[in-house]
Design a protein around this motif. Structure first.
Motif, PDB file in Angstrom:
ATOM      1  N   GLN A 247       0.751  -1.334   0.022  1.00 14.10           N
ATOM      2  CA  GLN A 247       0.063  -0.002   0.228  1.00 14.10           C
ATOM      3  C   GLN A 247       0.893   1.364  -0.064  1.00 14.10           C
ATOM      4  OE1 GLN A 247      -2.430  -0.738   3.607  1.00 14.10           O
ATOM      5  NE2 GLN A 247      -4.162  -1.761   2.232  1.00 14.10           N
TER       6      GLN A 247
ATOM      7  N   GLN B 135      -8.789  -2.271  -3.439  1.00 16.40           N
ATOM      8  CA  GLN B 135     -10.327  -2.091  -2.873  1.00 16.40           C
ATOM      9  C   GLN B 135     -10.214  -1.803  -1.232  1.00 16.40           C
ATOM     10  OE1 GLN B 135     -11.906  -6.068  -3.966  1.00 16.40           O
ATOM     11  NE2 GLN B 135     -12.901  -5.008  -5.788  1.00 16.40           N
ATOM     12  N   ALA B 136      -9.013  -2.406  -0.606  1.00 15.73           N
ATOM     13  CA  ALA B 136      -8.969  -2.028   0.623  1.00 15.73           C
ATOM     14  C   ALA B 136      -8.287  -0.806   0.825  1.00 15.73           C
ATOM     15  CB  ALA B 136      -7.885  -3.208   1.390  1.00 15.73           C
TER      16      ALA B 136
ATOM     17  N   GLU C 263      -9.157   1.673  -0.672  1.00 13.08           N
ATOM     18  CA  GLU C 263     -10.399   2.555  -1.311  1.00 13.08           C
ATOM     19  C   GLU C 263     -11.194   2.732   0.192  1.00 13.08           C
ATOM     20  OE1 GLU C 263     -13.032   3.393  -5.094  1.00 13.08           O
ATOM     21  OE2 GLU C 263     -12.597   1.196  -4.651  1.00 13.08           O
ATOM     22  N   ARG C 264     -11.509   1.333   0.635  1.00 15.39           N
ATOM     23  CA  ARG C 264     -12.237   1.556   2.028  1.00 15.39           C
ATOM     24  C   ARG C 264     -11.372   2.263   2.996  1.00 15.39           C
ATOM     25  NH1 ARG C 264     -12.665  -3.907   0.177  1.00 15.39           N
ATOM     26  NH2 ARG C 264     -11.214  -4.681   1.749  1.00 15.39           N
ATOM     27  N   GLY C 265     -10.284   2.347   3.049  1.00 15.44           N
ATOM     28  CA  GLY C 265      -9.530   3.164   4.170  1.00 15.44           C
ATOM     29  C   GLY C 265      -9.313   4.470   3.544  1.00 15.44           C
ATOM     30  N   ARG C 266     -10.073   4.783   2.630  1.00 14.21           N
ATOM     31  CA  ARG C 266     -10.296   6.255   1.882  1.00 14.21           C
ATOM     32  C   ARG C 266      -8.810   6.904   1.639  1.00 14.21           C
ATOM     33  NH1 ARG C 266     -14.679   5.708   4.745  1.00 14.21           N
ATOM     34  NH2 ARG C 266     -16.466   6.666   4.525  1.00 14.21           N
TER      35      ARG C 266
ATOM     36  N   THR D 184      -6.672  10.370  -2.358  1.00 11.85           N
ATOM     37  CA  THR D 184      -7.465  11.322  -1.718  1.00 11.85           C
ATOM     38  C   THR D 184      -6.594  12.165  -0.696  1.00 11.85           C
ATOM     39  OG1 THR D 184      -7.629   9.683   0.304  1.00 11.85           O
ATOM     40  CG2 THR D 184      -9.206   9.416  -1.542  1.00 11.85           C
TER      41      THR D 184
END
Length: 166
Positions: free
Chosen positions: A52, A86-87, A89-92, A111
């Protein structure tokens, strides 16, 4: 077979094996594993897992890009990269949106949260560098960099030649 540290009984074993036929390769693997374990710990302090942090830094350096470019960059299969994104994205940390030029593709961008984390990631990597290589003299660091660069380039060239053969 695993080797014991100098402390003998109760000492932690080194990750990996000593392969007589490949002493440098087996030592390199041990070093990579120890480095990765330390990196995992430092990343956990930031709420991240590999790769990440690399995705965030790559997006910071290169801006919004097609998801397929991240697949190429990471050298992993599409489904693994998709799960990672995806993970994130879930963590913004990132946002994925339909491509402006290809309706079948997704674009990926940082972001504000992901962007704000980048300086802390760079600091963690600097700390990892210090902890792992801080005991080396400057000349040893330069020799290590040169040797690893040559080894990386040789392995890449061999791999690329192998893939281009019929």
């Amino acid at each position: 077979m695993p080797t014991k540290g100098a402390g003998g009984r109760g000492a932690r074993s080194h990750p990996g094996v000593q392969i007589t036929e490949a002493p440098i390769g087996s030592l390199l693997l041990q070093a990579v594993r120890a480095h990765a374990a330390l990196a995992t710990s430092l990343l956990a302090d930031l709420g991240l897992v590999a790769p990440q942090e690399v995705v965030l830094l790559y997006l910071q350096d290169h801006g919004r890009m097609p998801q397929a470019e991240l697949v190429r960059f990471l050298g992993r299969d599409r489904s693994t990269v998709t799960a990672t994104l995806q993970a994130m994205e879930r963590g913004r940390l990132i946002v994925r949106t339909p491509s402006r030029t290809d309706q079948r593709a997704m674009d990926v961008d940082l972001t504000d949260t992901g962007r704000a984390l980048c300086p802390r990631i760079r600091a963690a990597w600097a700390e990892l560098e210090r902890l792992t290589f801080g005991r080396l003299a400057p000349a040893q660091r330069e020799q290590l960099k040169a040797g690893l660069t040559a080894a990386r380039d040789a392995a890449r060239a061999h791999h690329e030649n192998k893939e281009t053969r019929p």
